[in-house]
Design a protein around this motif. Structure first.
Motif, PDB file in Angstrom:
ATOM      1  N   GLY A  89       3.910   1.669  -1.121  1.00 31.62           N
ATOM      2  CA  GLY A  89       4.633   1.712  -2.674  1.00 31.62           C
ATOM      3  C   GLY A  89       3.400   2.452  -3.716  1.00 31.62           C
ATOM      4  N   LEU A  90       2.415   1.848  -3.507  1.00 34.59           N
ATOM      5  CA  LEU A  90       1.365   2.339  -4.584  1.00 34.59           C
ATOM      6  C   LEU A  90       1.229   3.881  -4.149  1.00 34.59           C
ATOM      7  N   ALA A  91       0.743   4.091  -2.737  1.00 38.54           N
ATOM      8  CA  ALA A  91       0.621   5.668  -2.332  1.00 38.54           C
ATOM      9  C   ALA A  91       1.621   6.704  -2.914  1.00 38.54           C
ATOM     10  N   LEU A  92       2.955   6.004  -2.580  1.00 37.88           N
ATOM     11  CA  LEU A  92       4.219   7.036  -3.067  1.00 37.88           C
ATOM     12  C   LEU A  92       4.112   7.107  -4.689  1.00 37.88           C
ATOM     13  N   ALA A  93       3.815   6.179  -5.456  1.00 35.53           N
ATOM     14  CA  ALA A  93       3.714   6.257  -6.839  1.00 35.53           C
ATOM     15  C   ALA A  93       2.564   7.371  -7.313  1.00 35.53           C
ATOM     16  N   THR A 107       0.768  -1.189  -0.129  1.00 32.63           N
ATOM     17  CA  THR A 107      -0.035  -0.024   0.065  1.00 32.63           C
ATOM     18  C   THR A 107       0.765   1.191   0.031  1.00 32.63           C
TER      19      THR A 107
END
Lengths: 255, 488, 126
Positions: C98-102, C96
């Motif tokens: 990693g996705l938020a940072l992207a 989660t």
């Protein structure tokens, strides 16, 4: 708005504070969450799996279905970051074509101390990661831990040396392939059980192929499955790092 | 071949194959996806007609020691419905993806299949923590897929990520509390223990966290703010998949855990809780109706209709009589198709109106649609009639049962909000009818494209299935819904 | 009051969870909201692990006397089930994040700011 939220949080704290005494006593060995399933796992896992590390046994044998979908979650993270961040190099704008600025020179600053230290550390990290993976039966460790150490080995190489050189040797396409192969290894070891008439993820089919007892085939099945997890986690860790660092603008061609 | 575990592992295997094959051969990935979803649909409908309740334990252990999957006729029906919705959205998505997002094709289909695998697993699993893992699988793929599109979609997907992760974590916390008082994670074992446990405080805390978490996932009133933005700014095939499948499967989980672990008397006999939930649900329906009335953009209007429909399902559970629970469950299956039909029409409309992948659709463009494709317009009118609840349609069956049970259970608040929302949908329907048939002065748009029959066909498949749902509703109630309730 | 000091793990879990929720609600910067989410998920992991603790117990790795059929006393070993469940939850949290940072990187490219009030102002001006 801030004061309202602060009041709400304080009210919630005051409401939930007295309810804490109804929860089980901290450290009580006889609480009900330690009986039933947990007691069965602790008492019978040496007979069923021959794996002393009960956490690995629970993770990779009793609840292997969860672990398979957790590996799928790791795979989703890798896929999703590529999906969100990568974009075509050539885009059509109102005035014509626009080329995305690629991040090509990613921090190449040759420093002999850093590079020498890295060269010493990387083989030790690889060996240690394989030790953690293989020794997950007897000591804390297992697939995820080994995979993360391997992933951080790749990130260390990318930090100390040039990210571009790392990607030339081991491109994002290979990382995607390895993460998919990691999930595939896990899936295949469970799926082959169906061909031998057993339920999914029942590792005892190995005793008809390899001629082992039930205990040994379960132990071997756990090892194979953890290997798949480690490969997937390694690739996805490096994919997340590379894409987040360059914001998706890597100078390699495909998706 | 027809084991229920195949329903979950076929999309998982297909996504690995798609990702590996897609490294070299990109055009075959669509066909692999299509074939695997067709196979899942075949197995699910076979199970629906032939096989009864089945329990399957992974790894060859006994039921309470491993992870168990339980398939009942209602879960097979729901899986068939969502797989059909996924197939129809897939056919639409191939056109959009090939044209605008060709580089992201392989990842798109892999994420699509993983999301379907997660949704099917949510319907089948009997283990509480396994449900959390499947919930996260579907959530993560939906955060990624819903962010595709224009630049605004990244912001709305980020907001959905924040609030969706909080919801899933609240669910995890509630199963933590349940584990601390029961010691087990299997759904049947936990329900056997907790139904005999009277008024334990931990049981109530776990219920509170569970309700908040699952209401976030279902988009019920105070927590629905992520839904209009994220489904409006996403591209059409992705919103048609997640709008028709996502919230409905969460509603199924809500019904399963509420009936199975807590029992419906937990809500109906606790007067304060019942009143609070009644007010919440009525506000959900009323707010959905009000926001739908003031909308000018068609896609956003449909997302508020979704909020109203979810309000109906939760209202059926809160009222608590036998008949209203059955109406809720019937409404889950029919709502999958209603939402799918509405979004399929939006896809056709945006194809007629413009070439880009995201376009603002107002009421004024409905007239062009009527001129270009009478079939699609009549299809939309028929589906809006189902939303209103005209007599032979499935919408009428669920609304009528909800109204009568609300009246007999003396929940006048819910009764009033149901009538209010029916009036709102009638007003919207007449507004649509007027802009489609009678307003001629808005037809100045230049790029109006022709639509061939194969684009309108999915819409008529949905209408056909809605007709089947209403004709065979008696058999549906007897064979599918009643056994589920009796078992629990 | 001593009861509450004995259940200190639940108090700490509650404080951490409320800090995470508070950060997500009032902080303006999107990155700080993500940090609040991480704190919130970590507090739930802490709760589960503290359920597994037993007084005077060791880690759940059985002392392996090869072949012998020793009786295993479960009060010497911690509860292994929450440990295994939380490995899964940690990995989910990483995915989660990693996705938020992207998503944050893409939002920054579009709006050129990460402050929520400035983003809302830009959207209103359009």
């Amino acid at each position: 708005m801030k004061i309202l939220s602060l009041l709400l949080v304080i009210v919630l704290f005051i409401m939930m504070f007295p309810l804490v005494e109804n929860l089980p006593q901290f450290g009580d060995p006889n609480q009900i969450s330690n009986q039933k399933v947990s007691k069965y796992y602790l008492e019978h896992t040496l007979e069923v799996n021959d794996v002393p590390n009960v956490v690995t046994a629970v993770l990779a044998d009793y609840r292997a279905f969860d672990t398979m979908f957790e590996t799928a979650v790791v795979f989703i993270a890798g896929l999703a970051i590529i999906f969100i961040l990568r974009r075509p190099r050539r885009r059509k704008n109102k005035n014509g074509y626009v080329y995305e600025k690629l991040v090509d020179h990613v921090g190449y600053q040759p420093n002999i101390i850093v590079q020498t230290t890295c060269r010493i550390f990387v083989p030790i990290m690889q060996l240690f990661a394989l030790y953690v993976l293989a020794h997950g039966h007897h000591s804390p460790g297992g697939g995820f831990q080994g995979g993360v150490i391997l992933g951080s080995m790749l990130i260390l190489l990318a930090v100390c040396f040039n990210l571009r050189i790392m990607l030339q040797k081991f491109s994002i396409r290979k990382h995607i392939l390895y993460s998919a192969i990691g999930v595939l290894i896990f899936f295949m070891f469970g799926f082959l059980a169906i061909f031998f008439g057993k339920n999914f993820l029942d590792y005892t089919y190995l005793n008809t192929i390899l001629g082992l007892t039930d205990k040994e085939s379960r132990s071997l099945g756990i090892l194979f499955v953890e290997t798949g997890v480690a490969v997937a986690v390694m690739s996805v860790m490096f994919t997340i790092y590379a894409n987040l660092r360059t914001s998706g603008r890597i100078n390699t061609a495909e998706q | 071949m027809f084991d229920i575990v195949n329903l979950i592992i076929i999309p998982l295997f297909a996504t690995i194959v798609v990702r590996i094959v897609g490294l070299k051969y990109r055009n075959i990935t669509f066909h692999i996806t299509l074939f695997s979803l067709l196979l899942v649909l075949f197995i699910a409908t076979f199970n629906l007609f032939n096989i009864d309740v089945v329990s399957y334990v992974m790894g060859g252990f006994s039921a309470y020691k491993g992870i168990e999957l339980v398939g009942s006729k209602f879960s097979y029906a729901l899986i068939s419905a969502i797989t059909l919705a996924a197939l129809l959205s897939l056919i639409n998505s191939s056109a959009v993806i090939d044209r605008h997002f060709n580089l992201k094709k392989v990842n798109y289909y892999s994420l699509y299949l993983l999301a379907m695998s997660g949704f099917i697993g949510l319907c089948l699993t009997n283990d509480l923590f396994n449900l959390y893992v499947f919930l996260e699988v579907t959530s993560l793929s939906s955060y990624a897929l819903l962010s595709l599109g224009n630049k605004r979609s990244y912001l709305s997907s980020f907001n959905y990520l924040l609030i969706g992760s909080v919801g899933a974590s609240f669910y995890l916390l509630s199963i933590g509390y349940l584990y601390s008082i029961t010691g087990s994670l299997n759904f049947t074992e936990v329900s056997n223990i907790i139904i005999n446990l009277d008024s334990s405080i931990i049981k109530n805390i776990a219920f509170a966290f569970f309700i908040v978490g699952i209401f976030i996932k279902m988009a019920v009133f105070p927590f629905h703010f992520w839904l209009p933005n994220s489904y409006h700014y996403a591209i059409n095939p992705v919103s048609s998949l997640f709008a028709s499948v996502g919230t409905k499967v969460s509603a199924f989980i809500f019904i399963k855990i509420l009936l199975g672990i807590y029992g419906i008397t937990f809500i109906t006999q606790n007067y304060d809780l019942h009143l609070l939930l009644e007010i919440l649900v009525s506000l959900a329906i009323i707010f959905g109706g009000c926001f739908a009335l003031i909308q000018n953009r068609i896609k956003r209007l449909i997302t508020y209709i979704i909020v109203i429909e979810i309000g109906y399902i939760v209202a059926g559970m809160i009222i608590g009589t036998d008949l209203s629970i059955k109406a809720s469950m019937y409404h889950i299956i029919s709502d999958v198709f209603i939402t799918l039909g509405l979004f399929l029409f939006v896809t056709i409309l945006s194809f007629i109106v413009s070439d880009k992948h995201t376009v603002n659709l107002n009421y004024s463009q409905l007239y062009q649609c009527f001129k270009k494709s009478k079939l699609a317009s009549w299809g939309f009118i028929i589906i809006m009639l189902v939303v209103i609840g005209l007599p032979p349609t499935p919408g009428f069956i669920s609304k009528w049962l909800l109204l009568t049970s609300a009246y007999s259970a003396e929940s006048y608040i819910i009764f009033g909000s149901l009538i209010f929302s029916s009036i709102v949908t009638v007003v919207i329907f007449f507004r649509i009818l007027e802009s489609m048939l009678f307003k001629t002065e808005f037809s100045n748009e230049l790029t109006v494209r022709k639509v061939n029959f194969s684009m309108v066909l999915p819409l008529y498949v949905v209408i056909f299935i809605l007709a089947i749902l209403s004709i065979y509703s008696n058999e549906l109630f007897e064979n599918v819904i009643n056994p589920f309730i009796e078992r629990i | 009051m001593e009861i509450f000091l004995e259940q200190i793990n639940y108090i700490v879990f509650l404080i951490l969870m409320l800090i995470g929720v508070y950060a997500m609600m009032i902080k303006n910067n999107l990155m700080k909201k993500v940090i609040g989410l991480i704190i919130f998920q970590t507090s739930i992991i802490l709760y589960f692990i503290s359920l597994a603790y037993k007084d005077h117990a060791s880690i759940p790795i059985l002392a392996h006397h090869s072949g012998a059929d020793h009786h295993i006393d479960i009060s010497h070993y911690d509860n292994p089930v929450p440990h295994a469940l939380m490995l899964t939850a940690i990995v989910v949290g990483v995915a989660t994040t990693g996705l938020a940072l992207a998503l944050i990187q893409r939002i920054y490219e579009r709006f050129n700011t990460l402050e929520e009030d400035q983003i809302i102002k830009i959207l209103k001006d359009k």
